[in-house]
Design an enzyme around this catalytic site. Structure first.
Site, PDB file in Angstrom:
ATOM      1  N   GLY A 107      -7.150  -0.442  -7.406  1.00  0.00           N
ATOM      2  CA  GLY A 107      -6.688  -1.404  -8.408  1.00  0.00           C
ATOM      3  C   GLY A 107      -6.828  -2.820  -7.887  1.00  0.00           C
ATOM      4  O   GLY A 107      -5.841  -3.481  -7.590  1.00  0.00           O
ATOM      5  N   TYR A 151       0.857  -1.189   0.000  1.00  0.00           N
ATOM      6  CA  TYR A 151       0.000   0.000   0.000  1.00  0.00           C
ATOM      7  C   TYR A 151       0.898   1.245   0.000  1.00  0.00           C
ATOM      8  O   TYR A 151       2.067   1.181   0.370  1.00  0.00           O
ATOM      9  CB  TYR A 151      -0.902  -0.018   1.250  1.00  0.00           C
ATOM     10  CG  TYR A 151      -2.004   1.014   1.195  1.00  0.00           C
ATOM     11  CD1 TYR A 151      -2.989   0.950   0.215  1.00  0.00           C
ATOM     12  CD2 TYR A 151      -2.036   2.069   2.098  1.00  0.00           C
ATOM     13  CE1 TYR A 151      -3.977   1.908   0.145  1.00  0.00           C
ATOM     14  CE2 TYR A 151      -3.034   3.023   2.044  1.00  0.00           C
ATOM     15  CZ  TYR A 151      -3.998   2.936   1.064  1.00  0.00           C
ATOM     16  OH  TYR A 151      -4.977   3.888   0.991  1.00  0.00           O
ATOM     17  N   LYS A 176     -19.377  -6.007   2.846  1.00  0.00           N
ATOM     18  CA  LYS A 176     -18.180  -5.604   3.585  1.00  0.00           C
ATOM     19  C   LYS A 176     -18.205  -6.213   4.977  1.00  0.00           C
ATOM     20  O   LYS A 176     -19.232  -6.211   5.640  1.00  0.00           O
ATOM     21  CB  LYS A 176     -18.129  -4.078   3.675  1.00  0.00           C
ATOM     22  CG  LYS A 176     -16.797  -3.574   4.170  1.00  0.00           C
ATOM     23  CD  LYS A 176     -16.595  -2.106   3.904  1.00  0.00           C
ATOM     24  CE  LYS A 176     -16.363  -1.762   2.459  1.00  0.00           C
ATOM     25  NZ  LYS A 176     -15.062  -2.230   1.935  1.00  0.00           N
ATOM     26  N   ASN A 226     -20.438  -2.192  -7.402  1.00  0.00           N
ATOM     27  CA  ASN A 226     -20.983  -2.859  -6.219  1.00  0.00           C
ATOM     28  C   ASN A 226     -20.035  -2.729  -5.022  1.00  0.00           C
ATOM     29  O   ASN A 226     -20.335  -3.202  -3.933  1.00  0.00           O
ATOM     30  CB  ASN A 226     -21.249  -4.349  -6.498  1.00  0.00           C
ATOM     31  CG  ASN A 226     -19.970  -5.096  -6.835  1.00  0.00           C
ATOM     32  OD1 ASN A 226     -19.060  -4.529  -7.416  1.00  0.00           O
ATOM     33  ND2 ASN A 226     -19.900  -6.365  -6.484  1.00  0.00           N
TER      34      ASN A 226
HETATM   35  N1  LIG Z   1      -7.899   6.175  -3.714  1.00  0.00           N
HETATM   36  C1  LIG Z   1      -8.507   6.218  -2.525  1.00  0.00           C
HETATM   37  O1  LIG Z   1      -8.385   7.184  -1.755  1.00  0.00           O
HETATM   38  C2  LIG Z   1      -9.353   5.049  -2.152  1.00  0.00           C
HETATM   39  C3  LIG Z   1     -10.303   5.183  -1.122  1.00  0.00           C
HETATM   40  C4  LIG Z   1     -11.142   4.097  -0.846  1.00  0.00           C
HETATM   41  C5  LIG Z   1     -10.982   2.890  -1.543  1.00  0.00           C
HETATM   42  N2  LIG Z   1      -9.996   2.809  -2.484  1.00  0.00           N
HETATM   43  C6  LIG Z   1      -9.811   1.573  -3.275  1.00  0.00           C
HETATM   44  O2  LIG Z   1     -11.023   1.306  -3.925  1.00  0.00           O
HETATM   45  C7  LIG Z   1     -11.136  -0.086  -4.139  1.00  0.00           C
HETATM   46  C8  LIG Z   1     -12.490  -0.552  -3.623  1.00  0.00           C
HETATM   47  O3  LIG Z   1     -12.539  -0.386  -2.197  1.00  0.00           O
HETATM   48  P1  LIG Z   1     -13.891  -0.775  -1.424  1.00  0.00           P
HETATM   49  O4  LIG Z   1     -13.681  -0.669   0.045  1.00  0.00           O
HETATM   50  O5  LIG Z   1     -14.997  -0.037  -2.051  1.00  0.00           O
HETATM   51  O6  LIG Z   1     -13.937  -2.337  -1.839  1.00  0.00           O
HETATM   52  P2  LIG Z   1     -15.020  -3.459  -1.532  1.00  0.00           P
HETATM   53  O7  LIG Z   1     -16.261  -2.859  -0.964  1.00  0.00           O
HETATM   54  O8  LIG Z   1     -14.328  -4.523  -0.762  1.00  0.00           O
HETATM   55  O9  LIG Z   1     -15.341  -4.005  -2.987  1.00  0.00           O
HETATM   56  C9  LIG Z   1     -14.303  -4.570  -3.765  1.00  0.00           C
HETATM   57  C10 LIG Z   1     -14.705  -4.405  -5.224  1.00  0.00           C
HETATM   58  O10 LIG Z   1     -13.628  -4.816  -6.062  1.00  0.00           O
HETATM   59  C11 LIG Z   1     -14.102  -5.799  -6.990  1.00  0.00           C
HETATM   60  N3  LIG Z   1     -13.005  -6.722  -7.243  1.00  0.00           N
HETATM   61  C12 LIG Z   1     -12.407  -7.554  -6.359  1.00  0.00           C
HETATM   62  N4  LIG Z   1     -11.399  -8.215  -6.949  1.00  0.00           N
HETATM   63  C13 LIG Z   1     -11.385  -7.802  -8.246  1.00  0.00           C
HETATM   64  C14 LIG Z   1     -10.574  -8.140  -9.366  1.00  0.00           C
HETATM   65  N5  LIG Z   1      -9.600  -9.019  -9.267  1.00  0.00           N
HETATM   66  N6  LIG Z   1     -10.833  -7.497 -10.524  1.00  0.00           N
HETATM   67  C15 LIG Z   1     -11.806  -6.578 -10.624  1.00  0.00           C
HETATM   68  N7  LIG Z   1     -12.607  -6.222  -9.598  1.00  0.00           N
HETATM   69  C16 LIG Z   1     -12.390  -6.838  -8.428  1.00  0.00           C
HETATM   70  C17 LIG Z   1     -15.271  -6.458  -6.286  1.00  0.00           C
HETATM   71  O11 LIG Z   1     -16.121  -7.036  -7.221  1.00  0.00           O
HETATM   72  P3  LIG Z   1     -16.813  -8.455  -6.945  1.00  0.00           P
HETATM   73  O12 LIG Z   1     -17.853  -8.229  -5.897  1.00  0.00           O
HETATM   74  O13 LIG Z   1     -17.366  -8.812  -8.266  1.00  0.00           O
HETATM   75  O14 LIG Z   1     -15.734  -9.393  -6.465  1.00  0.00           O
HETATM   76  C18 LIG Z   1     -15.914  -5.246  -5.616  1.00  0.00           C
HETATM   77  O15 LIG Z   1     -16.671  -4.488  -6.536  1.00  0.00           O
HETATM   78  C19 LIG Z   1      -9.939  -0.736  -3.420  1.00  0.00           C
HETATM   79  O16 LIG Z   1      -8.911  -0.938  -4.362  1.00  0.00           O
HETATM   80  C20 LIG Z   1      -9.533   0.331  -2.432  1.00  0.00           C
HETATM   81  O17 LIG Z   1      -8.175   0.240  -2.055  1.00  0.00           O
HETATM   82  C21 LIG Z   1      -9.206   3.841  -2.809  1.00  0.00           C
END
Ligand SMILES: NC(=O)c1ccc[n+]([C@@H]2O[C@H](COP(=O)([O-])OP(=O)(O)OC[C@H]3O[C@@H](n4cnc5c(N)ncnc54)[C@H](OP(=O)(O)O)[C@@H]3O)[C@@H](O)[C@H]2O)c1
Length: 320
Positions: free
Chosen positions: A234, A100, A315, A199
């Site tokens: 990602g 990270y 989650k 989602n």
């Molecule tokens: N830049 C920032 O400040 C920031 C802030 C918050 C979050 N994030 C990032 O945003 C992303 C989502 O976070 P979250 O908490 O919303 O996640 P989350 O609720 O755990 O959901 C994960 C998502 O990723 C998808 N996914 C999992 N593995 C995958 C793969 N190999 N290829 C494509 N899609 C995949 C899942 O789809 P399925 O249900 O189909 O498996 C689901 O839609 C993470 O990478 C997190 O680090 C970044």
């Protein structure tokens, strides 16, 4: 100097004292371990459960353990917090795996967000009082624990009349969703936003906040038109591939967003303002927590495994 027996990486000096630790360990001070039964009777009174991650950096192996640590005394600017609930987010897993953008100085406790209730405050604390709900001001606080003593500036208060799951998941994903909707294009009611992984926690917040702002969302896409594509996560750990013709003919713009960087670029008051804006949406019924499954802290292993399963769309929230 000590070295990891598995991969050879250099360990913090404290681990040379204890041959049991062959990997770098989060949150582990040898002095805080309840090593003997005679220690236990004294220390358990002040101890708190705390979820620790042992990480072997080259192997990217995640080995978490629940431990008892001593609770620090509450000093002048300190706040004693009882944690109520904390989610398992992808960034928590990435942090433990060592991949990270922000890796806390070891030792550290896992968990970057969550909500806790103030139990007691030091004499110079003015911003929060016992009974208030608080969330971390920044990543890296270590929320996967039952209790902690934090400094006042590490916390911001949130209203305690919003749902627990909303409060526990407020500080990262809805903030990210809100900032991405505000900061990249001047969007007006009726405009459309296209997103993938809709989602996800972020995606669910994007849909709701966009609706509250009068924006339309398109949540499953194959072809992307022009505009600004903001990459904030990602999950597949693969490069983003963009069509050359869209870049040239539609002036597609590729941008990135990281909430931790946004916080560095803005004042704590601006973050508090953002949190209050989102709480307002929660109060008006326009923003709810993402789909969640609650698990007691003791069941962390099952919760962490579940958090890494594909196609689940729920989650994991650790409850204390
Ligand atoms: N830049 C920032 O400040 C920031 C802030 C918050 C979050 N994030 C990032 O945003 C992303 C989502 O976070 P979250 O908490 O919303 O996640 P989350 O609720 O755990 O959901 C994960 C998502 O990723 C998808 N996914 C999992 N593995 C995958 C793969 N190999 N290829 C494509 N899609 C995949 C899942 O789809 P399925 O249900 O189909 O498996 C689901 O839609 C993470 O990478 C997190 O680090 C970044």
């Amino acid at each position: 100097m000590a070295f990891c027996a598995k991969c050879g990486c250099q360990l913090p000096s404290v681990f040379s004292e204890d041959p049991r630790f062959t990997t770098r360990s989060w949150g582990l001070h040898p002095g805080n371990l309840l090593k003997t039964s005679s220690d236990k009777s004294v220390k358990l009174k002040q101890a708190l459960d705390c979820l620790l991650a042992s990480v072997c950096s080259r192997e990217q192996r995640c080995d978490l353990k629940l431990k008892n640590l001593e609770l620090a005394a509450v000093g002048g600017s300190d706040v004693h917090v009882k944690m109520l609930a904390a989610p398992v987010n992808p960034s928590d897993i990435n942090m433990i795996q060592g991949n990270y953008g922000l890796l806390p100085k070891l030792p550290a406790v896992g968990g970057n967000e969550g909500v806790g209730q103030v139990v007691a405050v030091g004499s110079s604390v003015t911003g929060v009082k016992p009974g208030d709900w608080v969330i971390p001001a920044n990543a890296g606080l270590g929320t996967w624990r039952t209790e902690a003593v934090f400094s006042e500036e590490a916390l911001i208060s949130v209203p305690s009349d919003i749902p627990l799951q909303s409060a526990a998941t407020l500080g990262v994903n809805p903030c990210t969703a809100y900032r991405m909707l505000m900061d990249f294009e001047r969007l007006r009611p009726g405009d459309s936003v296209i997103q993938n992984a809709s989602n996800s926690g972020v995606g669910q917040a994007v849909i709701q906040i966009a609706a509250a702002l009068g924006l339309r969302t398109i949540n499953v896409v194959r072809d992307r038109p022009g505009g600004t594509m903001v990459t904030y996560g990602g999950m597949a750990k693969q490069p983003v591939i963009a069509s050359v013709s869209l870049l040239i003919f539609k002036d597609l713009k590729l941008r990135g967003f990281w909430l931790s960087q946004w916080k560095k670029d803005h004042s704590p008051d601006q973050f508090k303002e953002l949190i209050l804006t989102l709480c307002d949406l929660i109060h008006r019924g326009q923003l709810t927590a993402p789909a969640c499954s609650e698990a007691p802290l003791q069941d962390y292993q099952r919760a962490l495994e579940a958090s890494m399963q594909p196609f689940v769309s729920s989650k994991q929230i650790l409850t204390m």
